[in-house]
Design an enzyme around this catalytic site. Structure first.
Site, PDB file in Angstrom:
ATOM      1  N   ARG A 188       0.810  -1.243   0.000  1.00  0.00           N
ATOM      2  CA  ARG A 188       0.000   0.000   0.000  1.00  0.00           C
ATOM      3  C   ARG A 188       0.832   1.277   0.000  1.00  0.00           C
ATOM      4  NH1 ARG A 188      -2.975  -3.279   3.264  1.00  0.00           N
ATOM      5  NH2 ARG A 188      -4.814  -4.055   2.194  1.00  0.00           N
TER       6      ARG A 188
ATOM      7  N   LYS B  32       4.021  11.988 -10.762  1.00  0.00           N
ATOM      8  CA  LYS B  32       3.191  11.141 -11.622  1.00  0.00           C
ATOM      9  C   LYS B  32       3.949   9.853 -11.886  1.00  0.00           C
ATOM     10  CE  LYS B  32       0.536  14.343 -14.492  1.00  0.00           C
ATOM     11  NZ  LYS B  32       0.284  14.715 -15.907  1.00  0.00           N
TER      12      LYS B  32
ATOM     13  N   GLU C 283      11.405  19.603 -23.961  1.00  0.00           N
ATOM     14  CA  GLU C 283      10.537  19.847 -22.797  1.00  0.00           C
ATOM     15  C   GLU C 283      10.974  21.113 -22.046  1.00  0.00           C
ATOM     16  OE1 GLU C 283       7.792  18.130 -22.198  1.00  0.00           O
ATOM     17  OE2 GLU C 283       8.058  16.086 -22.931  1.00  0.00           O
TER      18      GLU C 283
ATOM     19  N   LYS D 273       8.848  23.612 -13.089  1.00  0.00           N
ATOM     20  CA  LYS D 273       7.895  22.499 -12.951  1.00  0.00           C
ATOM     21  C   LYS D 273       7.459  22.351 -11.490  1.00  0.00           C
ATOM     22  CE  LYS D 273       6.319  18.040 -14.164  1.00  0.00           C
ATOM     23  NZ  LYS D 273       6.513  16.710 -14.714  1.00  0.00           N
TER      24      LYS D 273
ATOM     25  N   GLU E  84      -3.263  17.962 -11.414  1.00  0.00           N
ATOM     26  CA  GLU E  84      -3.589  18.437 -12.770  1.00  0.00           C
ATOM     27  C   GLU E  84      -5.068  18.759 -12.956  1.00  0.00           C
ATOM     28  OE1 GLU E  84      -1.345  16.622 -16.038  1.00  0.00           O
ATOM     29  OE2 GLU E  84      -3.016  17.075 -17.367  1.00  0.00           O
TER      30      GLU E  84
ATOM     31  N   ARG F 165      -1.435  22.807 -14.118  1.00  0.00           N
ATOM     32  CA  ARG F 165      -0.491  21.754 -14.533  1.00  0.00           C
ATOM     33  C   ARG F 165      -0.786  21.283 -15.955  1.00  0.00           C
ATOM     34  NH1 ARG F 165       1.828  16.624 -10.921  1.00  0.00           N
ATOM     35  NH2 ARG F 165       3.283  15.915 -12.504  1.00  0.00           N
TER      36      ARG F 165
ATOM     37  N   ASN G 199       0.964  20.434 -21.007  1.00  0.00           N
ATOM     38  CA  ASN G 199       0.656  19.618 -22.186  1.00  0.00           C
ATOM     39  C   ASN G 199       0.771  20.400 -23.493  1.00  0.00           C
ATOM     40  OD1 ASN G 199       0.057  17.208 -20.794  1.00  0.00           O
ATOM     41  ND2 ASN G 199      -1.872  18.131 -20.146  1.00  0.00           N
TER      42      ASN G 199
ATOM     43  N   HIS H 252       1.737  18.743 -26.647  1.00  0.00           N
ATOM     44  CA  HIS H 252       1.468  17.315 -26.466  1.00  0.00           C
ATOM     45  C   HIS H 252       0.187  16.852 -27.159  1.00  0.00           C
ATOM     46  CE1 HIS H 252       4.703  17.750 -23.656  1.00  0.00           C
ATOM     47  NE2 HIS H 252       4.662  16.484 -23.308  1.00  0.00           N
TER      48      HIS H 252
ATOM     49  N   HIS I 174       1.082  13.806 -29.296  1.00  0.00           N
ATOM     50  CA  HIS I 174       0.575  12.455 -29.034  1.00  0.00           C
ATOM     51  C   HIS I 174      -0.005  11.828 -30.291  1.00  0.00           C
ATOM     52  CE1 HIS I 174       0.168  13.337 -24.463  1.00  0.00           C
ATOM     53  NE2 HIS I 174       1.345  12.845 -24.761  1.00  0.00           N
TER      54      HIS I 174
ATOM     55  N   HIS J 226       9.671  10.915 -27.759  1.00  0.00           N
ATOM     56  CA  HIS J 226       8.566  11.739 -27.252  1.00  0.00           C
ATOM     57  C   HIS J 226       8.861  13.242 -27.396  1.00  0.00           C
ATOM     58  CE1 HIS J 226       5.421  13.220 -24.656  1.00  0.00           C
ATOM     59  NE2 HIS J 226       6.336  13.797 -23.886  1.00  0.00           N
TER      60      HIS J 226
HETATM   61  N1  LIG Z   1       6.039  11.162 -14.712  1.00  0.00           N
HETATM   62  C1  LIG Z   1       6.066  12.212 -15.491  1.00  0.00           C
HETATM   63  O1  LIG Z   1       5.662  13.307 -15.100  1.00  0.00           O
HETATM   64  C2  LIG Z   1       6.642  12.082 -16.868  1.00  0.00           C
HETATM   65  C3  LIG Z   1       6.925  13.225 -17.607  1.00  0.00           C
HETATM   66  C4  LIG Z   1       7.506  13.076 -18.851  1.00  0.00           C
HETATM   67  C5  LIG Z   1       7.788  11.805 -19.334  1.00  0.00           C
HETATM   68  N2  LIG Z   1       7.488  10.701 -18.587  1.00  0.00           N
HETATM   69  C6  LIG Z   1       7.797   9.341 -19.071  1.00  0.00           C
HETATM   70  O2  LIG Z   1       9.207   9.233 -19.209  1.00  0.00           O
HETATM   71  C7  LIG Z   1       9.507   8.268 -20.217  1.00  0.00           C
HETATM   72  C8  LIG Z   1      10.569   8.838 -21.115  1.00  0.00           C
HETATM   73  O3  LIG Z   1      11.706   9.101 -20.345  1.00  0.00           O
HETATM   74  P1  LIG Z   1      13.153   9.232 -21.004  1.00  0.00           P
HETATM   75  O4  LIG Z   1      13.074  10.171 -22.129  1.00  0.00           O
HETATM   76  O5  LIG Z   1      14.106   9.472 -19.918  1.00  0.00           O
HETATM   77  O6  LIG Z   1      13.352   7.803 -21.692  1.00  0.00           O
HETATM   78  P2  LIG Z   1      14.007   6.433 -21.188  1.00  0.00           P
HETATM   79  O7  LIG Z   1      13.816   6.228 -19.748  1.00  0.00           O
HETATM   80  O8  LIG Z   1      13.505   5.368 -22.101  1.00  0.00           O
HETATM   81  O9  LIG Z   1      15.563   6.657 -21.472  1.00  0.00           O
HETATM   82  C9  LIG Z   1      15.981   6.821 -22.814  1.00  0.00           C
HETATM   83  C10 LIG Z   1      17.140   5.883 -23.159  1.00  0.00           C
HETATM   84  O10 LIG Z   1      18.349   6.395 -22.606  1.00  0.00           O
HETATM   85  C11 LIG Z   1      19.011   5.402 -21.826  1.00  0.00           C
HETATM   86  N3  LIG Z   1      19.737   6.120 -20.792  1.00  0.00           N
HETATM   87  C12 LIG Z   1      19.266   6.606 -19.625  1.00  0.00           C
HETATM   88  N4  LIG Z   1      20.200   7.321 -19.001  1.00  0.00           N
HETATM   89  C13 LIG Z   1      21.313   7.283 -19.776  1.00  0.00           C
HETATM   90  C14 LIG Z   1      22.608   7.838 -19.662  1.00  0.00           C
HETATM   91  N5  LIG Z   1      22.925   8.619 -18.633  1.00  0.00           N
HETATM   92  N6  LIG Z   1      23.498   7.572 -20.644  1.00  0.00           N
HETATM   93  C15 LIG Z   1      23.150   6.819 -21.723  1.00  0.00           C
HETATM   94  N7  LIG Z   1      21.928   6.282 -21.886  1.00  0.00           N
HETATM   95  C16 LIG Z   1      21.021   6.510 -20.918  1.00  0.00           C
HETATM   96  C17 LIG Z   1      17.894   4.527 -21.357  1.00  0.00           C
HETATM   97  O11 LIG Z   1      18.354   3.240 -20.978  1.00  0.00           O
HETATM   98  C18 LIG Z   1      16.998   4.477 -22.594  1.00  0.00           C
HETATM   99  O12 LIG Z   1      17.481   3.557 -23.529  1.00  0.00           O
HETATM  100  C19 LIG Z   1       8.201   7.970 -20.915  1.00  0.00           C
HETATM  101  O13 LIG Z   1       7.757   6.693 -20.517  1.00  0.00           O
HETATM  102  C20 LIG Z   1       7.254   9.042 -20.432  1.00  0.00           C
HETATM  103  O14 LIG Z   1       5.914   8.595 -20.363  1.00  0.00           O
HETATM  104  C21 LIG Z   1       6.941  10.824 -17.360  1.00  0.00           C
HETATM  105 ZN   LIG Z   2       6.269  15.383 -22.468  1.00  0.00          ZN
END
Ligand SMILES: NC(=O)c1ccc[n+]([C@@H]2O[C@H](COP(=O)([O-])OP(=O)(O)OC[C@H]3O[C@@H](n4cnc5c(N)ncnc54)[C@H](O)[C@@H]3O)[C@@H](O)[C@H]2O)c1
Ligand SMILES: [Zn+2]
Length: 349
Positions: free
Chosen positions: A112, A134, A176, A214, A224, A228, A232, A235, A239, A252
């Protein structure tokens, strides 16, 4: 007969985000670092040198957005049960946004809810995904449709990790950052126009500024229900692009970059923003190697796909449109014909 349950809690969920070299971390509890093979190969030793705890376990999950699903959550939970984690145990998310979202979600449901810490290693996760609580996973119906709000205990964003990040991933994070500047902060936008992100000091400043922005938004509207949603911007269009290209062509942040340009064009068509400001934003995105154009095969299908976005209610589509650099408005009354006329500019037809 009725029974009332009065639950008026004022919970302090405050936490600190440190943008600096990772400090020594010590925990009197069991901890598990959730990471993937790519990150552990590059940076796990660096983390382990600075970490001490009652027990340290490493949970390695496969690398990739396609593994952001229940099966992986089950794997993490299974390893936590094997190691007899209790409610005081702690998870550490060590990776990009995918790791952060899944680790946070697991922490939100294990017995939990337990504590977790974010150590984001991509630019996108340092400025965006690790801030705001999130968490979640994808399923067959779409992205991030299952999840929880679960704030971390702390976030440590060490810019050192970014030295190994592939260029495209870096640029996706910049998208971003530019997004936040356009929405909230004209001065920050001007700063970015002249910034050299290969310079460590400037990069750190830019990360800190983005995180502050942020954090300021999240503090006002954690769930949100209002401001917040402005995050988007770009986005709504992005999307659809991700969806049409099956998440294979664009990262993304790249899709969001194109989406911002489309939102700007829509704002200009409505007389909200000047063409000169639209151009400045497009130029800044392009300076960081981000794409700003997408060929729309079918405008009607593109428009229909807006309705799949969970942020739009059934009847209306919410657009975040800039009025100026540094100021946006949220509207769900944009005329469909106007949006389609903007989209026509992106179609070869
Ligand atoms: N929670 C939120 O508010 C929020 C906001 C934006 C995005 N997201 C989520 O985040 C995800 C995208 O995150 P991301 O862009 O970090 O992608 P990711 O986590 O897939 O990382 C991108 C790639 O880089 C590699 N990597 C990570 N750190 C590295 C480093 N220091 N050196 C070399 N390679 C490295 C990873 O293994 C992966 O292959 C999506 O799933 C999205 O939905 C969440
Ligand atoms: Zn985004």
């Amino acid at each position: 007969m009725t029974v009332d349950i009065t639950l008026k809690q004022t919970l302090d969920k405050s936490y600190t985000i440190t943008i600096d070299t990772l400090p020594e971390l010590h925990f009197d509890t069991k901890v598990a670092i959730v990471t993937n093979p790519t990150i552990s190969k590059l940076h796990l030793d660096y983390l382990l040198e600075r970490l001490s705890a009652k027990e340290v376990h490493i949970i390695t999950i496969p690398d990739g957005e396609q593994y952001k699903n229940w099966e992986t959550i089950e794997q993490i939970l299974g390893e936590m049960f094997e190691h007899r984690f209790n409610r005081k145990s702690m998870l550490i998310a060590f990776g990009g946004g995918v790791i952060g979202d899944m680790t946070g979600f697991t922490a939100s449901i294990y017995q939990r809810g337990i504590d977790f810490i974010q150590i984001p290693t991509t630019l996108l996760s340092q400025v965006d995904a690790s801030v705001g609580g999130k968490t979640g996973i994808n399923n067959a119906y779409g992205k991030n449709l299952i999840g929880a709000f679960h704030q971390p205990q702390a976030v440590y964003a060490d810019p050192y990790f970014l030295t190994t990040l592939p260029e495209r991933e870096f640029a996706a994070g910049v998208a971003e950052i530019i997004k936040m500047a356009v929405i909230f902060d004209a001065d920050f936008f001007h700063f970015l126009e002249d910034a050299d992100l290969e310079d460590a000091a400037q990069l750190k400043e830019v990360i800190a500024k983005s995180v502050k922005t942020k954090a300021w938004v999240v503090a006002q509207d954690e769930k949100e229900r209002g401001i917040r949603a402005a995050l988007n911007y770009g986005h709504t269009f992005g999307h659809v692009i991700e969806n049409e290209t099956r998440y294979k062509t664009y990262l993304h942040g790249e899709a969001v970059a194109i989406g911002m340009v489309m939102a700007n064009n829509t704002a200009a068509a409505l007389g909200l923003m000047s063409d000169a400001e639209c151009l400045r934003i497009k130029n800044l995105l392009e300076r960081f190697g981000l794409p700003t154009h997408y060929d729309i095969a079918d405008v009607e299908i593109f428009y229909e796909t807006f309705y799949l976005d969970k942020k739009s209610s059934d009847q209306s589509i919410t657009f975040i449109l800039p009025k100026h650099i540094g100021d946006v408005e949220m509207t769900d009354t944009v005329d469909a014909a106007l949006v389609k006329s903007v989209l026509m500019r992106y179609s070869g037809a």
